[in-house]
Motif scaffolding. Structure first.
Motif, PDB file in Angstrom:
ATOM      1  N   TYR A  73      32.051 -11.088 -38.210  1.00 43.47           N
ATOM      2  CA  TYR A  73      32.335 -11.377 -39.357  1.00 43.47           C
ATOM      3  C   TYR A  73      31.254  -9.713 -39.817  1.00 43.47           C
ATOM      4  O   TYR A  73      31.162 -10.010 -41.425  1.00 43.47           O
ATOM      5  N   ASP A  74      31.386  -9.162 -38.880  1.00 44.70           N
ATOM      6  CA  ASP A  74      29.940  -8.231 -39.737  1.00 44.70           C
ATOM      7  C   ASP A  74      31.022  -6.896 -40.524  1.00 44.70           C
ATOM      8  O   ASP A  74      29.679  -6.011 -41.054  1.00 44.70           O
ATOM      9  N   HIS A  75      31.934  -7.006 -40.380  1.00 45.81           N
ATOM     10  CA  HIS A  75      33.013  -6.361 -41.528  1.00 45.81           C
ATOM     11  C   HIS A  75      32.710  -6.759 -43.177  1.00 45.81           C
ATOM     12  O   HIS A  75      33.733  -5.561 -43.641  1.00 45.81           O
ATOM     13  N   ILE A  76      32.431  -7.612 -43.643  1.00 47.80           N
ATOM     14  CA  ILE A  76      31.901  -8.509 -44.956  1.00 47.80           C
ATOM     15  C   ILE A  76      30.740  -8.244 -45.024  1.00 47.80           C
ATOM     16  O   ILE A  76      30.228  -8.494 -44.163  1.00 47.80           O
ATOM     17  N   ASP A  77      30.734  -7.705 -46.784  1.00 47.34           N
ATOM     18  CA  ASP A  77      29.239  -8.163 -47.022  1.00 47.34           C
ATOM     19  C   ASP A  77      28.437  -8.624 -47.474  1.00 47.34           C
ATOM     20  O   ASP A  77      28.855  -9.693 -48.241  1.00 47.34           O
ATOM     21  N   ILE A  78      28.056  -9.623 -45.860  1.00 48.22           N
ATOM     22  CA  ILE A  78      27.950 -11.064 -46.551  1.00 48.22           C
ATOM     23  C   ILE A  78      27.092 -11.056 -47.183  1.00 48.22           C
ATOM     24  O   ILE A  78      26.686 -12.363 -48.168  1.00 48.22           O
ATOM     25  N   GLN A  79      25.992 -10.361 -47.388  1.00 54.03           N
ATOM     26  CA  GLN A  79      25.042 -10.173 -48.627  1.00 54.03           C
ATOM     27  C   GLN A  79      25.508 -10.558 -49.917  1.00 54.03           C
ATOM     28  O   GLN A  79      25.282 -11.051 -50.991  1.00 54.03           O
ATOM     29  N   HIS A  80      26.464  -9.088 -50.261  1.00 52.68           N
ATOM     30  CA  HIS A  80      26.510  -9.436 -51.254  1.00 52.68           C
ATOM     31  C   HIS A  80      27.773 -10.321 -51.747  1.00 52.68           C
ATOM     32  O   HIS A  80      28.196 -10.931 -53.057  1.00 52.68           O
ATOM     33  N   ALA A  81      28.175 -10.644 -50.620  1.00 53.58           N
ATOM     34  CA  ALA A  81      29.655 -12.068 -51.030  1.00 53.58           C
ATOM     35  C   ALA A  81      28.224 -13.289 -51.394  1.00 53.58           C
ATOM     36  O   ALA A  81      28.495 -14.108 -53.021  1.00 53.58           O
ATOM     37  N   LYS A  82      27.318 -13.785 -51.116  1.00 52.08           N
ATOM     38  CA  LYS A  82      26.604 -14.981 -51.601  1.00 52.08           C
ATOM     39  C   LYS A  82      25.874 -14.335 -52.433  1.00 52.08           C
ATOM     40  O   LYS A  82      25.555 -15.044 -53.562  1.00 52.08           O
ATOM     41  N   LYS A  83      25.307 -13.051 -52.942  1.00 55.28           N
ATOM     42  CA  LYS A  83      25.330 -12.927 -55.092  1.00 55.28           C
ATOM     43  C   LYS A  83      26.225 -13.107 -55.804  1.00 55.28           C
ATOM     44  O   LYS A  83      25.973 -13.198 -56.479  1.00 55.28           O
ATOM     45  N   ILE A  84      27.799 -12.973 -55.637  1.00 52.41           N
ATOM     46  CA  ILE A  84      27.994 -12.438 -56.492  1.00 52.41           C
ATOM     47  C   ILE A  84      28.248 -14.340 -56.488  1.00 52.41           C
ATOM     48  O   ILE A  84      29.706 -14.763 -56.899  1.00 52.41           O
ATOM     49  N   GLY A  85      28.132 -15.094 -55.739  1.00 60.05           N
ATOM     50  CA  GLY A  85      28.810 -16.765 -54.905  1.00 60.05           C
ATOM     51  C   GLY A  85      30.633 -16.813 -54.723  1.00 60.05           C
ATOM     52  O   GLY A  85      31.009 -17.452 -55.160  1.00 60.05           O
ATOM     53  N   MET A  86      30.568 -15.593 -53.890  1.00 65.54           N
ATOM     54  CA  MET A  86      31.427 -16.071 -53.225  1.00 65.54           C
ATOM     55  C   MET A  86      31.982 -16.260 -51.607  1.00 65.54           C
ATOM     56  O   MET A  86      30.518 -15.759 -50.871  1.00 65.54           O
ATOM     57  N   LYS A  87      32.614 -17.468 -51.256  1.00 65.98           N
ATOM     58  CA  LYS A  87      32.157 -18.201 -50.504  1.00 65.98           C
ATOM     59  C   LYS A  87      33.445 -17.406 -49.231  1.00 65.98           C
ATOM     60  O   LYS A  87      34.567 -16.822 -49.385  1.00 65.98           O
ATOM     61  N   VAL A  88      32.612 -16.965 -47.972  1.00 61.52           N
ATOM     62  CA  VAL A  88      33.818 -16.644 -46.881  1.00 61.52           C
ATOM     63  C   VAL A  88      33.313 -17.747 -45.507  1.00 61.52           C
ATOM     64  O   VAL A  88      32.317 -17.717 -45.370  1.00 61.52           O
ATOM     65  N   SER A  89      34.311 -17.458 -44.502  1.00 58.37           N
ATOM     66  CA  SER A  89      34.230 -17.699 -43.870  1.00 58.37           C
ATOM     67  C   SER A  89      34.535 -17.258 -42.594  1.00 58.37           C
ATOM     68  O   SER A  89      35.373 -16.312 -43.069  1.00 58.37           O
ATOM     69  N   HIS A  90      34.916 -17.965 -41.201  1.00 56.91           N
ATOM     70  CA  HIS A  90      35.196 -17.314 -40.246  1.00 56.91           C
ATOM     71  C   HIS A  90      36.403 -17.994 -39.277  1.00 56.91           C
ATOM     72  O   HIS A  90      36.154 -18.908 -40.097  1.00 56.91           O
ATOM     73  N   VAL A  91      36.601 -17.555 -38.318  1.00 55.87           N
ATOM     74  CA  VAL A  91      37.448 -18.543 -37.130  1.00 55.87           C
ATOM     75  C   VAL A  91      36.659 -18.620 -35.497  1.00 55.87           C
ATOM     76  O   VAL A  91      35.758 -17.718 -35.456  1.00 55.87           O
ATOM     77  N   SER A  92      36.949 -19.453 -35.292  1.00 56.77           N
ATOM     78  CA  SER A  92      37.411 -19.775 -33.516  1.00 56.77           C
ATOM     79  C   SER A  92      38.526 -20.095 -32.664  1.00 56.77           C
ATOM     80  O   SER A  92      38.885 -20.566 -33.729  1.00 56.77           O
TER      81      SER A  92
END
Length: 323
Positions: free
Chosen positions: A75-94
């Motif tokens: 999930y390194d293609h997603i700006d995780i820190q910014h997602a946290k900042k704006i309150g957006m939840k993010v998930s990945h898969v296995s």
């Protein structure tokens, strides 16, 4: 839920509608600022590997999207820190590791047996043997970097061939007892005939294989990467190939591949000079990030993404939820 890249996954989304009770829209396009409005009115978007930056996250948030579910392990293609900042939840898969593990071993065997060279000459009806002499995979010492589920599956396949397997890790795993030799990282680099990468993309692992690492390796080493392109310093790899330090490289991933793979680029001038140089070498195999790509894995990815969206909506704990 709005799904980007539908052509090969739609049947699986359709099959699971009854089980999970969702509605969805879809497009074969990659998400971008121009087509983001397609997701307006949806609670979640589901994507594959793409450049999911802060601006795109903001755009989807403004449209009312609350969740992003990437159908990929990384999930390194997603700006995780910014997602946290704006309150957006993010998930990945296995998903089951065998597809990538099998592909990895296939790439090793292709390099060992010089299959690309053999097939190129066969196309022009050169059936002579000179220059085609290969080596047995079982005679090779293989250094495995990264012993997650995929790395462990690769190790088990390699042991079936009779390979000596070297591993460098701070956490030894009971499942690998008797299958590998634990060594220092420099020893792994120095003694391996083949080095295969299965580590995650992180700041700590960025350019893990750099000029210094290549200098330590034995002459004629083979490099295999089915993990993430950022693990290898591409300029250093090109230099090592030119000097003959690396005899073969088999890369299912490369640096700066976002916006490149999974799109028909026929007739386009591709702006990626490192890729152009690598493609010019007869001893380099480039495949477009397809090691995972089997029906079983695609089905796994779709269902795990849906499960994560449901769990994010219900605030249910799920180890695949990142934020």
């Amino acid at each position: 839920m709005y799904c980007f890249r539908e052509f090969d996954e739609k049947e699986f989304f359709d099959e699971l509608v009854g089980k999970y009770g969702y509605t969805y829209g879809y497009t074969a396009e990659h998400p971008n600022l121009k087509n983001a409005k397609l997701a307006e009115g949806y609670d979640a978007v589901s994507v594959t590997v793409c450049d999911f930056n802060a601006k795109l996250l903001d755009c989807f948030r403004e449209l009312g999207v609350k969740y992003v579910a990437t159908r990929s392990i990384g999930y390194d293609h997603i700006d995780i820190q910014h997602a946290k900042k704006i309150g957006m939840k993010v998930s990945h898969v296995s998903y089951e590791p065998d597809s990538v593990a099998e592909y990895t071993v296939m790439l090793m065997m292709m390099g060992c047996r010089r299959i690309c060279h053999i097939l190129d000459r066969a196309r022009i009806q050169d059936f002579s043997l000179k220059g085609k002499l290969g080596k047995d995979l079982g005679d090779c010492t293989v250094g495995v970097i990264g012993t997650g589920r995929i790395g462990m599956a690769v190790i088990k396949y390699l042991k079936a061939f009779g390979c000596r397997v070297l591993v460098n890790t701070s956490h030894q795993k009971e499942e690998l007892s008797g299958l590998v030799e634990y060594t220092e990282f420099d020893t792994l680099l120095k003694e391996s005939d083949i080095i295969t990468l299965h580590a995650s993309a992180s700041k700590e692992n960025y350019h893990l294989i750099d000029k210094k690492a290549f200098d330590i390796m034995k002459n004629g080493v083979m490099i295999v990467n089915t993990a993430r392109g950022t693990l290898i310093d591409t300029d250093a790899l090109i230099d090592a190939l030119e000097k003959g330090k690396v005899s073969h490289a088999a890369l299912d991933v490369i640096e700066n591949e976002y916006g490149l793979y999974y799109i028909n680029r026929m007739g386009n001038c591709i702006i990626n000079r490192q890729m152009a140089v690598l493609k010019s070498f007869p001893n380099v195999i480039l495949s477009p990030h397809t090691a995972f790509y089997t029906r079983k894995v695609v089905s796994n990815m779709v269902e795990k993404a849906i499960q994560c969206i449901c769990d994010m909506e219900k605030n249910v704990e799920n180890p695949l939820i990142i934020t």
